[in-house]
Design an enzyme around this catalytic site. Structure first.
Site, PDB file in Angstrom:
ATOM      1  CE  LYS A 153      -1.748   1.708   3.994  1.00 24.72           C
ATOM      2  NZ  LYS A 153      -1.511   3.147   4.185  1.00 24.72           N
ATOM      3  CG  ASN A 154       2.597   2.627   3.542  1.00 24.40           C
ATOM      4  OD1 ASN A 154       1.400   2.874   3.407  1.00 24.40           O
ATOM      5  ND2 ASN A 154       3.183   2.538   4.736  1.00 24.40           N
TER       6      ASN A 154
ATOM      7  CB  CYS B  38      -4.210   6.325  11.283  1.00 22.47           C
ATOM      8  SG  CYS B  38      -4.644   4.866  10.368  1.00 22.47           S
TER       9      CYS B  38
ATOM     10  NE  ARG C  21       0.429  10.332  10.321  1.00 27.32           N
ATOM     11  CZ  ARG C  21      -0.032   9.286   9.648  1.00 27.32           C
ATOM     12  NH1 ARG C  21      -1.233   8.852   9.845  1.00 27.32           N
ATOM     13  NH2 ARG C  21       0.723   8.698   8.749  1.00 27.32           N
TER      14      ARG C  21
ATOM     15  CG  ASP D 192       3.260   1.535   9.387  1.00 25.27           C
ATOM     16  OD1 ASP D 192       2.874   2.378  10.222  1.00 25.27           O
ATOM     17  OD2 ASP D 192       3.373   1.790   8.168  1.00 25.27           O
TER      18      ASP D 192
ATOM     19  NE  ARG E 212      -7.029   4.290   5.753  1.00 27.66           N
ATOM     20  CZ  ARG E 212      -6.132   4.914   6.506  1.00 27.66           C
ATOM     21  NH1 ARG E 212      -6.350   5.088   7.776  1.00 27.66           N
ATOM     22  NH2 ARG E 212      -5.024   5.360   5.983  1.00 27.66           N
TER      23      ARG E 212
END
Ligand code: UD1
Length: 429
Positions: free
Chosen positions: A22-23, A126, A131, A316, A408
């Site tokens: 995903k990233n 999230c 952030r 993560d 997600r």
């Protein structure tokens, strides 16, 4: 709202195919804004975040086409998607779209460098900390952008285009490095980014940009040199395997016991985490088609970890590692250094019987052989999956609520675990 119901106690045995990351997929898709030609991405995972980003890109004018299944492909094979930003018709990324996912803010880099203007909503994502976006703004200002923050939007202009410059990130940021790379690719002259993120997904983006005609060297080290080019062209690029998904399933096997091959996984993408998993008494070996993880009979040993930018232990995977440590034979310390609010899984793991106390940014976990199933609430993407793997190892039934977080970032989670003997199903509600 859907929930996931798990009857714990089964060992996992079999093969789990690892999806595209995903990233990596998200910044690669955003890179399609840098060229009017086709960017073809293979192995794109089917995830809610990918769909959200498609909505944002189409709003800018990107056309996309998903290739149909080819002979020999199974549902485990990621999709191939063609992106074409022939003309960028809108340089605004609105709040309704960007608020769903932080990475969508990253469109600011390509828009500014190709269109010389961008209006992008401040991001969501999230709730794992404040952030901020200060590093993005500093880096883009260094490249000559004029930026203002007004009414929840960052409004940027670079009337004569971006200009290469030296910039040292005061703190390592994956997202700001992605944006710096994309913005500098079409800037005039040379950019040197120092203290850049070294994550494998940065290398994947740089490889794709180079295939598109960019001149980037040093990706994967903390100094990246980008010689700006006038235009980028199309390319075909395969998204690298998801190291967080790989580590999560490795930790699931470590927790439940069993023997699983993580097909397509690459150990060099997360060696530090693999080392910690091995230290816990789980066997890990590289096999021809991926990584084999097995633990049968022996207890789980306590291991201390501290999260850090790559090549350190990934934040993560922190929640999932904590889940494993709740069953260790002794006490472990888990220190989070990347995000200030990433312990929301602690109270939920406690509902399963875990003994965890917090001391600032460190969680002290006292292992306990048995966890007991309970209803729990998913709070963010990685925290959610830590509850799933804890539920697989707990006695009795665990119900994980608010599973939209899982969608997600984890492709076909229930199917992959069920195929290996996990008793897990989604209940619509
Ligand atoms: C990316 C990953 C996310 C992962 C994180 C850290 C994607 C889509 N997401 O997120 O899964 O958890 O890297 O490995 O790839 N920061 C600032 N100012 C900024 C930018 C960041 O202070 O302008 C801070 C953040 O609040 C955080 C730290 O820097 O404390 C690292 O964040 P960053 O590396 O930017 O994470 P993301 O790119 O958002």
């Amino acid at each position: 709202m859907d929930s996931i119901v798990i009857q714990g106690g089964n060992k996992l045995n079999g093969t789990i195919p690892i999806s595209g990351a995903k990233n990596a997929a998200l910044p690669l898709m955003i890179a399609s804004l840098l060229t009017s030609d086709d960017l073809i991405l293979e192995n794109v995972p089917h995830l809610a975040d990918v769909e959200s980003l498609i909505r944002i890109l189409t709003n800018h004018g990107v056309d996309y086409k998903v290739e149909g299944k080819k002979s020999g492909e199974t549902s485990a094979t990621g999709r191939t998607i063609h992106f074409k930003a022939g003309e960028i018709v809108d340089t605004t990324a609105p709040y309704e779209l960007v608020s769903k996912m932080r990475a969508s803010f990253w469109v600011i880099g390509p828009l500014l460098t190709r269109m010389h203007e961008a209006k992008v909503s401040l991001p969501g994502g999230c709730a794992i900390g404040t952030r901020p976006v200060d590093l993005f703004l500093e880096c883009l200002s260094a490249l000559g952008a004029q930026l203002d923050v007004e009414a929840g939007y960052v409004i940027g202009h670079a009337n004569n285009g971006l200009v290469g410059a030296g910039y040292r990130f005061p703190k390592v940021s994956v997202g700001a490095t992605h944006v710096g790379l994309m913005a500098a690719s079409l800037a005039r002259g040379q950019t040197i980014l120092e203290n850049a993120a070294r994550e494998p997904e940065i290398v994947d983006l740089a490889n794709c940009l180079n295939a598109m005609g960019a001149k980037i060297s040093g990706a994967g080290t903390s100094t990246i040199v980008i010689d700006g080019v006038e235009a980028l062209h199309g390319a075909r690029h395969r998204v690298l395997p998801d190291r967080i998904e790989t580590g999560t399933y490795a930790l699931a096997v470590a927790m439940t016991g069993g023997d699983v091959v993580l097909e397509g996984a690459k150990p060099n993408l997360f060696q530090t985490a693999l080392d910690s998993i091995e230290q816990s008494g789980t066997h890990v070996e590289t096999v021809e088609n991926g990584i084999r993880v097995h633990r049968n009979g022996n207890g789980i040993l306590p291991v201390d970890i501290t999260t850090a930018p790559f090549p350190g232990f990934p934040t993560d995977m922190q929640a999932q590692f904590m889940a494993l440590m709740t069953r260790a034979e002794g006490q472990s310390r888990i220190t989070e250094t990347i995000f200030e609010n990433r312990f929301m899984h602690v109270q939920e793991l406690a509902r399963l019987g875990a003994q965890i106390s917090l001391d600032g940014q460190t969680a002290i976990v006292t292992g306990n052989e048995y966890l007991t199933g309970a209803p729990v609430m998913a709070t963010d993407l990685r925290a959610s999956v830590s509850l799933v793997i804890a539920g697989l190892a707990a006695e009795g039934e665990t119900v994980v609520n608010r599973v939209y977080h899982l969608d997600r970032g984890f492709e076909r989670l229930e199917e992959k675990l069920t195929n290996c003997g996990g008793n897990i199903e989604r209940v619509s509600g």
